[in-house]
Design a protein around this motif. Structure first.
Motif, PDB file in Angstrom:
ATOM      1  N   LYS A  47      59.375  66.597  15.398  1.00  0.00           N
ATOM      2  CA  LYS A  47      59.730  66.565  13.982  1.00  0.00           C
ATOM      3  C   LYS A  47      59.750  67.967  13.390  1.00  0.00           C
ATOM      4  N   TYR A  48      58.830  68.816  13.844  1.00  0.00           N
ATOM      5  CA  TYR A  48      58.706  70.173  13.303  1.00  0.00           C
ATOM      6  C   TYR A  48      58.580  71.185  14.439  1.00  0.00           C
ATOM      7  N   THR A  49      58.988  72.415  14.149  1.00  0.00           N
ATOM      8  CA  THR A  49      58.721  73.524  15.056  1.00  0.00           C
ATOM      9  C   THR A  49      57.334  74.086  14.719  1.00  0.00           C
ATOM     10  N   ASP A  50      56.808  74.944  15.585  1.00  0.00           N
ATOM     11  CA  ASP A  50      55.542  75.615  15.287  1.00  0.00           C
ATOM     12  C   ASP A  50      55.635  76.396  13.981  1.00  0.00           C
ATOM     13  N   ASP A  51      56.750  77.083  13.767  1.00  0.00           N
ATOM     14  CA  ASP A  51      56.923  77.883  12.559  1.00  0.00           C
ATOM     15  C   ASP A  51      56.944  77.000  11.311  1.00  0.00           C
ATOM     16  N   GLU A  52      57.617  75.858  11.394  1.00  0.00           N
ATOM     17  CA  GLU A  52      57.655  74.942  10.252  1.00  0.00           C
ATOM     18  C   GLU A  52      56.256  74.407   9.942  1.00  0.00           C
ATOM     19  N   LEU A  53      55.510  74.060  10.983  1.00  0.00           N
ATOM     20  CA  LEU A  53      54.142  73.579  10.771  1.00  0.00           C
ATOM     21  C   LEU A  53      53.269  74.674  10.156  1.00  0.00           C
ATOM     22  N   ALA A  54      53.430  75.898  10.614  1.00  0.00           N
ATOM     23  CA  ALA A  54      52.634  77.012  10.070  1.00  0.00           C
ATOM     24  C   ALA A  54      52.883  77.169   8.574  1.00  0.00           C
ATOM     25  N   VAL A  55      54.121  76.998   8.139  1.00  0.00           N
ATOM     26  CA  VAL A  55      54.451  77.090   6.713  1.00  0.00           C
ATOM     27  C   VAL A  55      53.813  75.930   5.948  1.00  0.00           C
ATOM     28  N   ILE A  56      53.933  74.714   6.469  1.00  0.00           N
ATOM     29  CA  ILE A  56      53.357  73.545   5.804  1.00  0.00           C
ATOM     30  C   ILE A  56      51.840  73.694   5.681  1.00  0.00           C
ATOM     31  N   LEU A  57      51.195  74.189   6.724  1.00  0.00           N
ATOM     32  CA  LEU A  57      49.739  74.329   6.712  1.00  0.00           C
ATOM     33  C   LEU A  57      49.242  75.255   5.604  1.00  0.00           C
ATOM     34  N   LYS A  58      50.085  76.167   5.161  1.00  0.00           N
ATOM     35  CA  LYS A  58      49.707  77.110   4.100  1.00  0.00           C
ATOM     36  C   LYS A  58      50.108  76.632   2.710  1.00  0.00           C
ATOM     37  N   ASP A  59      50.812  75.515   2.630  1.00  0.00           N
ATOM     38  CA  ASP A  59      51.361  75.022   1.370  1.00  0.00           C
ATOM     39  C   ASP A  59      50.397  74.023   0.735  1.00  0.00           C
ATOM     40  N   ASP A  60      49.791  74.393  -0.386  1.00  0.00           N
ATOM     41  CA  ASP A  60      48.829  73.514  -1.050  1.00  0.00           C
ATOM     42  C   ASP A  60      49.458  72.271  -1.660  1.00  0.00           C
ATOM     43  N   THR A  61      50.789  72.257  -1.793  1.00  0.00           N
ATOM     44  CA  THR A  61      51.457  71.054  -2.297  1.00  0.00           C
ATOM     45  C   THR A  61      51.773  70.080  -1.161  1.00  0.00           C
ATOM     46  N   ARG A  62      51.465  70.477   0.074  1.00  0.00           N
ATOM     47  CA  ARG A  62      51.722  69.629   1.245  1.00  0.00           C
ATOM     48  C   ARG A  62      50.514  69.650   2.187  1.00  0.00           C
ATOM     49  N   PRO A  63      49.342  69.244   1.700  1.00  0.00           N
ATOM     50  CA  PRO A  63      48.159  69.335   2.562  1.00  0.00           C
ATOM     51  C   PRO A  63      48.233  68.400   3.762  1.00  0.00           C
ATOM     52  N   ILE A  64      47.718  68.900   4.871  1.00  0.00           N
ATOM     53  CA  ILE A  64      47.550  68.068   6.065  1.00  0.00           C
ATOM     54  C   ILE A  64      46.049  67.954   6.283  1.00  0.00           C
ATOM     55  N   PHE A  65      45.553  66.729   6.263  1.00  0.00           N
ATOM     56  CA  PHE A  65      44.135  66.492   6.476  1.00  0.00           C
ATOM     57  C   PHE A  65      43.910  66.060   7.915  1.00  0.00           C
ATOM     58  N   ALA A  66      42.837  66.568   8.503  1.00  0.00           N
ATOM     59  CA  ALA A  66      42.513  66.269   9.897  1.00  0.00           C
ATOM     60  C   ALA A  66      41.187  65.530   9.976  1.00  0.00           C
ATOM     61  N   ALA A  67      41.158  64.516  10.818  1.00  0.00           N
ATOM     62  CA  ALA A  67      39.903  63.863  11.202  1.00  0.00           C
ATOM     63  C   ALA A  67      39.562  64.441  12.567  1.00  0.00           C
ATOM     64  N   VAL A  68      38.378  65.049  12.687  1.00  0.00           N
ATOM     65  CA  VAL A  68      38.010  65.714  13.941  1.00  0.00           C
ATOM     66  C   VAL A  68      36.666  65.194  14.438  1.00  0.00           C
ATOM     67  N   ASP A  69      36.494  65.267  15.747  1.00  0.00           N
ATOM     68  CA  ASP A  69      35.227  64.830  16.339  1.00  0.00           C
ATOM     69  C   ASP A  69      34.224  65.983  16.345  1.00  0.00           C
ATOM     70  N   GLU A  70      33.078  65.759  16.983  1.00  0.00           N
ATOM     71  CA  GLU A  70      32.011  66.765  16.988  1.00  0.00           C
ATOM     72  C   GLU A  70      32.409  68.051  17.703  1.00  0.00           C
ATOM     73  N   ASN A  71      33.468  68.000  18.529  1.00  0.00           N
ATOM     74  CA  ASN A  71      33.967  69.198  19.214  1.00  0.00           C
ATOM     75  C   ASN A  71      35.173  69.811  18.491  1.00  0.00           C
ATOM     76  N   ASP A  72      35.425  69.350  17.264  1.00  0.00           N
ATOM     77  CA  ASP A  72      36.541  69.819  16.453  1.00  0.00           C
ATOM     78  C   ASP A  72      37.895  69.481  17.063  1.00  0.00           C
ATOM     79  N   VAL A  73      37.940  68.401  17.846  1.00  0.00           N
ATOM     80  CA  VAL A  73      39.199  67.902  18.410  1.00  0.00           C
ATOM     81  C   VAL A  73      39.779  66.897  17.423  1.00  0.00           C
ATOM     82  N   MET A  74      41.045  67.044  17.125  1.00  0.00           N
ATOM     83  CA  MET A  74      41.691  66.182  16.144  1.00  0.00           C
ATOM     84  C   MET A  74      41.851  64.765  16.674  1.00  0.00           C
ATOM     85  N   LEU A  75      41.339  63.816  15.897  1.00  0.00           N
ATOM     86  CA  LEU A  75      41.477  62.397  16.224  1.00  0.00           C
ATOM     87  C   LEU A  75      42.629  61.767  15.451  1.00  0.00           C
ATOM     88  N   GLY A  76      42.976  62.386  14.338  1.00  0.00           N
ATOM     89  CA  GLY A  76      44.061  61.876  13.510  1.00  0.00           C
ATOM     90  C   GLY A  76      44.388  62.868  12.417  1.00  0.00           C
TER      91      GLY A  76
END
Length: 156
Positions: free
Chosen positions: A38-67
């Motif tokens: 759906k996205y390139t690495d560059d597109e994701l990097a831009v979205i990750l910095k955009d406060d109007t498009r937050p991406i929330f992560a659920a992570v385990d005790e090892n900081d591995v993304m579960l969702g």
């Protein structure tokens, strides 16, 4: 499990979850969805910095993304002739890793997003779900979501 904003270091895990979601959509509607990222690495990097498009992560005790939950800020302007000037948090995508399903990750992540939106003064949280994704529809109903509009089509 912890919740946080997704970071650039999460991009490989985000791509894997995006692949899982896209596969469900591709299998359900191959006439609409390609088997592609759906996205390139560059597109994701831009979205990750955009406060109007937050991406929330659920992570385990090892900081591995579960969702994750990709969200988008939406707001009708005060001078809109039809719509009330409300802030909506639109969930563009919510995915739980197939290896973590059945552990209530999705419900906890959804509840985190709701709490965050309420804290930030949003009026509502909305999303779209494809009818070919029956498990997602059942999940969203189980967490209290109800339809507020329905998209329809006629294939020609």
């Amino acid at each position: 499990m912890k919740f946080r904003r997704a970071l650039e270091k999460d991009i490989p895990q985000i791509h894997e979850l995006l692949r899982q979601v896209n596969l469900v959509h591709h299998i359900g509607r191959p006439d609409l969805f390609k088997k592609a990222n759906k996205y390139t690495d560059d597109e994701l990097a831009v979205i990750l910095k955009d406060d109007t498009r937050p991406i929330f992560a659920a992570v385990d005790e090892n900081d591995v993304m579960l969702g994750y939950s990709f969200c988008v800020h939406q707001e009708h302007p005060a001078d809109d002739n039809l719509m009330m000037p409300i802030k909506t948090l639109y969930i563009d995508d919510l995915c739980v890793d197939e290896n973590a399903r059945g552990q209530h990750v999705g419900k906890q992540l959804y509840n985190y997003v709701l709490s965050w939106a309420k804290e930030k003064g949003y009026y509502n949280v909305t999303l779209n779900v494809w009818t070919c994704n029956e498990s997602a529809m059942k999940f969203y109903e189980s967490v209290g979501m109800t339809p507020y509009k329905i998209g329809m089509e006629q294939i020609l």
